[in-house]
Design an enzyme around this catalytic site. Structure first.
Site, mmCIF file in Angstrom:
data_model
loop_
_atom_site.group_PDB
_atom_site.id
_atom_site.type_symbol
_atom_site.label_atom_id
_atom_site.label_comp_id
_atom_site.label_asym_id
_atom_site.label_seq_id
_atom_site.Cartn_x
_atom_site.Cartn_y
_atom_site.Cartn_z
ATOM 1 N N HIS A 17 -32.360 -110.882 1.335
ATOM 2 C CA HIS A 17 -33.590 -111.663 1.185
ATOM 3 C C HIS A 17 -33.874 -112.048 -0.264
ATOM 4 O O HIS A 17 -35.013 -112.292 -0.636
ATOM 5 C CB HIS A 17 -34.782 -110.893 1.768
ATOM 6 C CG HIS A 17 -34.774 -110.854 3.256
ATOM 7 N ND1 HIS A 17 -35.320 -111.848 4.031
ATOM 8 C CD2 HIS A 17 -34.244 -109.959 4.114
ATOM 9 C CE1 HIS A 17 -35.140 -111.556 5.313
ATOM 10 N NE2 HIS A 17 -34.501 -110.411 5.380
ATOM 11 N N HIS A 115 -28.046 -97.364 10.341
ATOM 12 C CA HIS A 115 -27.978 -98.435 9.359
ATOM 13 C C HIS A 115 -27.705 -97.829 7.981
ATOM 14 O O HIS A 115 -27.515 -96.625 7.855
ATOM 15 C CB HIS A 115 -29.284 -99.246 9.368
ATOM 16 C CG HIS A 115 -29.083 -100.714 9.160
ATOM 17 N ND1 HIS A 115 -28.683 -101.235 7.946
ATOM 18 C CD2 HIS A 115 -29.226 -101.765 9.998
ATOM 19 C CE1 HIS A 115 -28.586 -102.554 8.053
ATOM 20 N NE2 HIS A 115 -28.913 -102.908 9.288
ATOM 21 N N ASP A 365 -28.708 -109.833 15.993
ATOM 22 C CA ASP A 365 -27.693 -110.220 16.973
ATOM 23 C C ASP A 365 -27.522 -109.122 18.012
ATOM 24 O O ASP A 365 -27.317 -107.953 17.649
ATOM 25 C CB ASP A 365 -26.347 -110.452 16.284
ATOM 26 C CG ASP A 365 -26.342 -111.704 15.429
ATOM 27 O OD1 ASP A 365 -26.633 -112.774 15.976
ATOM 28 O OD2 ASP A 365 -26.036 -111.604 14.229
#
Length: 428
Positions: A17, A115, A365
């Site tokens: 980002h 993650h 996704d």
């Protein structure tokens, strides 16, 4: 580190980002015709929002917003004039136009299960404020852009083709990639179903990117592709995710690439593939199935081909023997895990150890493998490009020495009809 390669060196930059992502490519030969569209084609294949199988629409309360709208338009910054490479570093930049840090505000308190939030914080002591930072798939934009440049050189100079496709999603497999469920073994029976069927071998020889892209799953086998679609949509409807595998074939690779010990060609390919986000496995040639085949059936016998070149009758080795390319098609398979970030509420713990529930928002996704196809192609191209330059340097250095006249004939490569037939063509 963020640099890959020895002579063809690629350094990527940017977080998920931040203002932009991109790459610096050092070592690209001068004189290569190159325009932005050469790079843009592959970036467009990687971008989100291509179908309802990739980054889904975002739902917040009763409001539905569009899937992430990233155009991923590349800007060539340096190293090129009049559409020709100068041999100096090439700068590539792609702006992040759809930055939404607020999508990830929950992770201010919670590391997302499986993650990289926790491991990045442990490693650096600080982390990006939103998204996955450098662990985000947006980092791969620089890889894909650099890979597109490498593959154009390889195509023009050697006719090398790199094509990847989705070979499995969940338990749905392309025929002849994975056999039936294992039965109770019979130690006295060495009969093994072909690891690769003739039909699949033919697919490796002929598959094109146009055929791969003809279906949203990027599986070139229509019946299997439809089953894959159902499996991905089932995961999406459940706010869940599912993994899969990608098979890649590299055609037209000359023999002699790769180093015989630590930098074997398959080792470099494995390094490249396992550096891609979400990868969990790599196998080349017959892979793990090859362990079930006796050597008498698994060995690749040599023969002279119609064009006079030496080759192998079969290709269980996947185009590499002793860590060095043998001139056959190189093929391998890469495993991608189910995406870690899902929209289901998950019982986990905050950074301070307090138990709680994480309900991740954002655009994710349900299955990454369709979008990962050009990333696999890019990393394969970067490896082959680097090895081509390394081997050419070795050959050029050796060519400056006086001819060898003192070694016995058995120590020197014998000339073949093919050597004379292609003596004016580029060789490695």
């Amino acid at each position: 580190m963020s640099t890959f390669g020895t002579l063809f060196r690629v350094t990527t930059f940017g977080e998920s980002h931040c203002a932009s992502v991109g790459a610096i490519i050092d070592g690209c030969p001068p004189g290569l015709p190159l325009v932005a569209q050469d790079v843009q084609t592959q970036l467009s294949r990687r971008r989100p929002g291509q179908s309802n199988l990739t980054t889904p629409v975002r739902v917040t309360g009763t409001a539905v917003s569009q899937r992430r709208d990233e155009k991923d338009l590349v800007q060539l910054q340096s190293g090129i004039e009049h559409d020709i490479t100068l041999g100096t570093p090439i700068g590539l930049l792609v702006r992040n136009e759809d930055q939404r840090p607020h999508d990830y505000s929950e992770t201010d308190l919670y590391p997302r299960p499986s993650h990289a939030d926790w491991t990045y914080l442990e490693k650096y002591g600080v982390k990006a404020s939103s998204g996955g930072g450098r662990s985000s798939a947006r980092e791969t934009i620089g890889r894909v852009a650099a890979g597109a440049i490498a593959e154009k050189y390889l195509k023009l100079a050697y006719g090398i083709e790199v094509v990847a496709f989705v070979s499995s999603v969940g338990k749905v497999h392309l025929p002849s990639i994975v056999g039936p469920p294992s039965q109770v073994p019979n130690d006295d029976d060495d009969t093994v179903e072909d690891v690769l069927s003739p039909e699949f071998v033919a697919l490796l020889h002929t598959v094109t990117r146009a055929k791969v892209d003809s279906h949203p799953t990027r599986c070139p086998h229509l019946e299997t592709a439809e089953h894959m679609t159902k499996r991905i949509l089932r995961a999406k409807d459940a706010s869940d995710s599912i993994g899969g595998t990608i098979t890649c074939v590299i055609r037209g690779v000359p023999p002699g690439l790769g180093e015989p010990v630590f930098d074997k060609l398959e080792a470099k390919l494995a390094h490249a593939m396992l550096s891609i986000p979400a990868t969990k496995g790599f196998e080349i040639g017959s892979g793990f199935r090859g362990t079930q085949v006796p050597g008498s059936k698994h060995n690749d016998a040599f023969a002279v081909k119609p064009d006079g070149t030496m080759g192998t009758k079969t290709n269980w080795s996947g185009g590499i023997q002793g860590g060095i390319s043998n001139g056959e098609d190189i093929y391998f398979r890469v495993a991608f895990k189910s995406p870690a970030t899902i929209s289901q509420a998950q019982e986990t713990a905050q950074y301070n150890g307090t138990p709680g529930t994480l309900s991740a928002r954002g655009r994710h996704d349900p299955c990454v493998v369709p979008r990962a196809v050009p990333i696999v192609e890019a990393m394969a191209s970067l490896v082959i490009m680097d090895q081509v330059l390394i081997q050419n340097a070795r050959k050029t250095a050796a060519s400056l020495l006086p001819p060898i006249t003192t070694l016995p004939p058995t120590m020197i490569k014998p000339p073949t009809h093919h050597d004379h037939a292609v003596e004016d063509k580029p060789t490695v």
